[in-house]
Design an enzyme around this catalytic site. Structure first.
Site, PDB file in Angstrom:
ATOM      1  N   ASN A 241      -1.750  -3.369  15.900  1.00 21.84           N
ATOM      2  CA  ASN A 241      -1.746  -3.863  14.528  1.00 21.84           C
ATOM      3  C   ASN A 241      -0.610  -3.201  13.754  1.00 21.84           C
ATOM      4  O   ASN A 241      -0.528  -1.979  13.674  1.00 21.84           O
ATOM      5  CB  ASN A 241      -3.100  -3.514  13.889  1.00 21.84           C
TER       6      ASN A 241
ATOM      7  N   LYS B 199       6.173  11.089   0.561  1.00 29.42           N
ATOM      8  CA  LYS B 199       6.797  10.463   1.740  1.00 29.42           C
ATOM      9  C   LYS B 199       7.588   9.204   1.400  1.00 29.42           C
ATOM     10  O   LYS B 199       8.743   9.064   1.817  1.00 29.42           O
ATOM     11  CB  LYS B 199       5.713  10.129   2.759  1.00 29.42           C
TER      12      LYS B 199
ATOM     13  N   TYR C 181      45.718  18.614 -10.464  1.00 29.87           N
ATOM     14  CA  TYR C 181      44.460  18.272 -11.116  1.00 29.87           C
ATOM     15  C   TYR C 181      44.767  17.481 -12.372  1.00 29.87           C
ATOM     16  O   TYR C 181      45.549  17.922 -13.215  1.00 29.87           O
ATOM     17  CB  TYR C 181      43.681  19.546 -11.500  1.00 29.87           C
TER      18      TYR C 181
ATOM     19  N   GLN D 197      -5.804   3.745  -6.674  1.00 26.49           N
ATOM     20  CA  GLN D 197      -6.941   3.753  -5.744  1.00 26.49           C
ATOM     21  C   GLN D 197      -7.914   4.852  -6.181  1.00 26.49           C
ATOM     22  O   GLN D 197      -7.499   5.897  -6.678  1.00 26.49           O
ATOM     23  CB  GLN D 197      -6.461   4.002  -4.309  1.00 26.49           C
TER      24      GLN D 197
ATOM     25  N   LEU E 241       0.841  -1.201   0.000  1.00 29.24           N
ATOM     26  CA  LEU E 241       0.000   0.000   0.000  1.00 29.24           C
ATOM     27  C   LEU E 241       0.875   1.249   0.000  1.00 29.24           C
ATOM     28  O   LEU E 241       1.741   1.413   0.854  1.00 29.24           O
ATOM     29  CB  LEU E 241      -0.912   0.011   1.225  1.00 29.24           C
TER      30      LEU E 241
ATOM     31  N   GLY F 227      -4.018   0.830  15.607  1.00 25.65           N
ATOM     32  CA  GLY F 227      -5.159  -0.047  15.828  1.00 25.65           C
ATOM     33  C   GLY F 227      -4.782  -1.060  16.910  1.00 25.65           C
ATOM     34  O   GLY F 227      -3.652  -1.550  16.932  1.00 25.65           O
TER      35      GLY F 227
ATOM     36  N   ARG G  94       2.615  14.741   7.073  1.00 24.33           N
ATOM     37  CA  ARG G  94       3.490  15.164   8.179  1.00 24.33           C
ATOM     38  C   ARG G  94       4.971  15.265   7.795  1.00 24.33           C
ATOM     39  O   ARG G  94       5.776  15.795   8.555  1.00 24.33           O
ATOM     40  CB  ARG G  94       3.316  14.211   9.376  1.00 24.33           C
TER      41      ARG G  94
HETATM   42  C1  UD1 Z   1      -3.269   1.679   9.835  1.00 22.80           C
HETATM   43  C2  UD1 Z   1      -4.191   0.637  10.454  1.00 22.80           C
HETATM   44  C3  UD1 Z   1      -3.889   0.527  11.946  1.00 22.80           C
HETATM   45  C4  UD1 Z   1      -2.428   0.174  12.145  1.00 22.80           C
HETATM   46  C5  UD1 Z   1      -1.533   1.174  11.432  1.00 22.80           C
HETATM   47  C6  UD1 Z   1      -0.113   0.694  11.467  1.00 22.80           C
HETATM   48  C7  UD1 Z   1      -6.260   0.664   9.189  1.00 22.80           C
HETATM   49  C8  UD1 Z   1      -7.666   1.117   9.149  1.00 22.80           C
HETATM   50  N1  UD1 Z   1      -5.552   1.026  10.242  1.00 22.80           N
HETATM   51  O1  UD1 Z   1      -3.586   2.925  10.443  1.00 22.80           O
HETATM   52  O2  UD1 Z   1      -4.710  -0.460  12.544  1.00 22.80           O
HETATM   53  O3  UD1 Z   1      -2.123   0.133  13.526  1.00 22.80           O
HETATM   54  O4  UD1 Z   1      -1.927   1.296  10.054  1.00 22.80           O
HETATM   55  O5  UD1 Z   1       0.727   1.663  10.916  1.00 22.80           O
HETATM   56  O6  UD1 Z   1      -5.823  -0.028   8.302  1.00 22.80           O
HETATM   57  N2  UD1 Z   1      -3.069   3.719   2.469  1.00 22.80           N
HETATM   58  C9  UD1 Z   1      -3.530   3.554   1.189  1.00 22.80           C
HETATM   59  N3  UD1 Z   1      -4.761   4.028   0.869  1.00 22.80           N
HETATM   60  C10 UD1 Z   1      -5.552   4.648   1.779  1.00 22.80           C
HETATM   61  C11 UD1 Z   1      -5.080   4.797   3.086  1.00 22.80           C
HETATM   62  C12 UD1 Z   1      -3.825   4.327   3.404  1.00 22.80           C
HETATM   63  O7  UD1 Z   1      -2.834   3.008   0.338  1.00 22.80           O
HETATM   64  O8  UD1 Z   1      -6.663   5.047   1.408  1.00 22.80           O
HETATM   65  C13 UD1 Z   1      -1.717   3.225   2.810  1.00 22.80           C
HETATM   66  C14 UD1 Z   1      -0.793   4.335   3.259  1.00 22.80           C
HETATM   67  O9  UD1 Z   1      -0.043   4.816   2.177  1.00 22.80           O
HETATM   68  C15 UD1 Z   1       0.090   3.625   4.272  1.00 22.80           C
HETATM   69  C16 UD1 Z   1      -0.820   2.549   4.847  1.00 22.80           C
HETATM   70  O10 UD1 Z   1      -1.854   2.364   3.921  1.00 22.80           O
HETATM   71  O11 UD1 Z   1       1.182   2.982   3.660  1.00 22.80           O
HETATM   72  C17 UD1 Z   1      -1.379   2.912   6.207  1.00 22.80           C
HETATM   73  O12 UD1 Z   1      -2.093   4.113   6.110  1.00 22.80           O
HETATM   74  P1  UD1 Z   1      -2.214   5.095   7.327  1.00 22.80           P
HETATM   75  O13 UD1 Z   1      -3.108   6.195   6.964  1.00 22.80           O
HETATM   76  O14 UD1 Z   1      -0.870   5.431   7.836  1.00 22.80           O
HETATM   77  O15 UD1 Z   1      -2.972   4.140   8.379  1.00 22.80           O
HETATM   78  P2  UD1 Z   1      -3.096   4.377   9.899  1.00 22.80           P
HETATM   79  O16 UD1 Z   1      -4.223   5.306  10.160  1.00 22.80           O
HETATM   80  O17 UD1 Z   1      -1.796   4.687  10.481  1.00 22.80           O
END
Ligand code: UD1
Ligand code: CA
Length: 501
Positions: free
Chosen positions: A178, A18, A374, A71, A4, A148, A11
């Protein structure tokens, strides 16, 4: 296998997405994809959205075989996995197989750079051995804020995951989190994702909801806890990125020490993931080894040396040097305070010494460029000795030209080679020579007019100065007959030769 990489990463406060920020010589997403590729998955997909084109181009450059999946508007990790699964199924259908992906689907994140293939392999092994619908990688953290939480039933089995923002105070007290890294059974995942909604605090389709849904459908859900929190840690800002980079480096340096490399000061030694070192290499403090740098056995690098894409031969020594795209032959020595620019190739047992800059230069076996100079766009033959302060004047203001110096040449201090120019084997140059014409083999090239001493010049032209007084004292101390010095009045002609006795 799905990585993903669609998130925004706000941030970081950066114009660079990132997951393209580097640590240990690779982008974060390159680390994630390398760990994924190590599992040798049937197919590898990356989900993109934020800065789509930049990210997709970067991933394609790393491996054009990776399936890039876009996506859509629906936010959330669940939706990201769903579109990837649909794309993988569609790809399979296009090849004539309409049954849909089966077996294990592994999901990881593009911003978790320290995750290893080994840990993923362990996760998949447990998942497949236990016949699970979902196996989630977890870690127990002192501060689980933001993650999570893993919810367990009375019997200790995993009931589901609650996102921090949706959790009750009691659920927030749970420290097992998680990681976001999972192994799924493809069919269980596909079925569960259809039931995931966006009814939660963030209005997103949560991948985490799949656990509870799969369990309710009768599937086995298991957690595999790792003690190595670094492997599941993501970088959300530059402070975390630096901490992950330091830890990555600590691991890289430690691995090289265990493989037989002496690292005098691990804290100030930085080694990219892509560098290769042989046994009995020594790395001294404040050294950075980057890119495709390779160092052969018994070579000593540092202190204070930065090498990028440099090949260092067996037993060579390189100190206080900055080098890029260069080759240093076996037993050669470089430094201190040496700048090796691209295309420098130093032969075996050769030397590029103190305060030297080289570029696009082929230096023969045993040739020595010892001090202050040089050499660019040049060839220097075997066994040649280039004197102190020599330079190749390779640039006429418009074009670059080559200097070719043969074997066993001896050049005197401050020789300037005005390129294009060729110096034959065994030739010599005189001090300060400006070599504009080719020098035949075995010739001595002189271009400086014979020296003339204008005797008494200082006292005649700078009367009363400290220099004139010093000169007068020196003359007084030496009898005229012995020193052959004339009186100041006799120096009208500066061309006058030393007067005889
Ligand atoms: C997610 C988990 C959380 C876990 C945490 C670990 C969910 C709902 N929550 O939270 O339980 O503890 O990761 O770091 O899954 N991404 C996409 N598409 C999206 C959203 C995110 O590809 O629509 C990718 C982001 O690029 C990233 C990853 O998914 O690589 C996690 O996304 P992020 O928004 O950081 O999730 P968290 O809210 O941190
Ligand atoms: Ca995150």
């Amino acid at each position: 296998m799905i990585v993903l990489a669609a998130g925004a990463g706000t941030r970081m406060k950066s114009r660079t997405p990132k997951i393209l920020h580097p640590l240990g010589g690779r982008s974060m997403v390159a680390h994630a994809l390398a760990a994924a590729a190590g599992l040798a998955p049937g197919r590898l997909a990356a989900v993109v959205r934020h800065e789509r084109d930049l990210v997709a181009e970067h991933i394609a450059a790393l491996d054009p075989g990776i399936l890039i999946v876009d996506q859509d508007e629906v936010p959330g990790t669940g939706r990201a996995v769903e579109v990837a699964l649909e794309a993988l199924d569609a790809e399979q259908a296009a090849a004539g197989d309409h049954s849909g992906l089966t077996g294990t689907v592994v999901v990881t994140y593009g911003d978790v750079p320290l995750l290893t293939t080994e840990l993923l392999t362990e996760l998949v092994a447990v998942h497949e051995a236990d016949g699970n619908a979902v196996t989630v990688l977890t870690a127990v953290l002192d501060d689980p804020t933001g993650y999570g939480r893993i919810l367990r039933g009375e019997d200790g089995t995993v009931a589901g995951i609650r996102e921090h923002k949706d959790a009750t105070p009691a659920e927030r007290a749970v420290r097992e989190v998680n990681s976001g890294i999972y192994a799924f059974d493809a069919e269980a995942l596909r079925t569960a994702l259809r039931k995931v909604t966006t009814e939660n605090a963030q209005g997103e389709k949560y991948l985490t909801d799949v656990l509870m849904i799969a369990r309710e459908a009768g599937g086995r859900v298991e957690a595999v806890a790792t003690h190595d929190r670094w492997q599941v840690e993501g970088a959300n800002d530059r402070v975390q990125l630096a901490a992950l980079a330091r830890e990555h480096n600590r691991r890289t340096v430690e691995a090289w020490m265990r493989a037989g490399v002496t690292v005098v000061d691990p804290a100030t030694t930085w080694i990219d993931a892509t560098v290769r070192l042989a046994e009995d290499v020594t790395v001294k403090p404040n050294t950075q080894l980057h890119g495709a740098t390779v160092v052969e056995r018994d070579a000593v690098i540092g202190p204070d040396t930065t090498l990028t894409d440099v090949v260092v031969g067996e037993g060579a020594t390189v100190k206080r040097t900055d080098g890029t795209k260069a080759e240093i032959g076996p037993g050669a020595t470089v430094g201190p305070f040496t700048y090796l620019r691209p295309g420098t190739r130093l032969g075996a047992e050769g030397k590029i010494g103190a305060f030297y800059e080289t570029k696009n230069a082929e230096i023969g076996r045993g040739a020595k460029l010892s001090h202050l100079g040089y050499v660019g766009d040049a060839e220097v033959g075997e066994g040649t000795n280039i004197g102190c302060g020599n330079i190749t004047a390779n640039y006429d203001g418009v074009h670059k030209h080559r200097t070719v110096i043969g074997a066993h040449v001896r050049t005197a201090s401050n020789t300037v080679f005005v390129a294009p120019v060729t110096v034959g084997d065994g030739a010599y140059t005189g001090a300060g020579a400006v070599v504009r014409k080719d020098v035949p083999a075995g010739a001595l090239a002189l271009s400086i007019a014979p020296q003339r001493n204008a005797e008494g010049w200082t006292e005649a032209h700078r009367p009363g100065s400290p220099s004139a007084e010093a000169a007068a004292r020196a003359r007084a101390a030496v009898p005229d007959s012995a020193a052959g010095n004339p009186e100041p009045s006799s120096v009208a002609s500066p061309l006058k030769k030393e007067e005889g006795k």
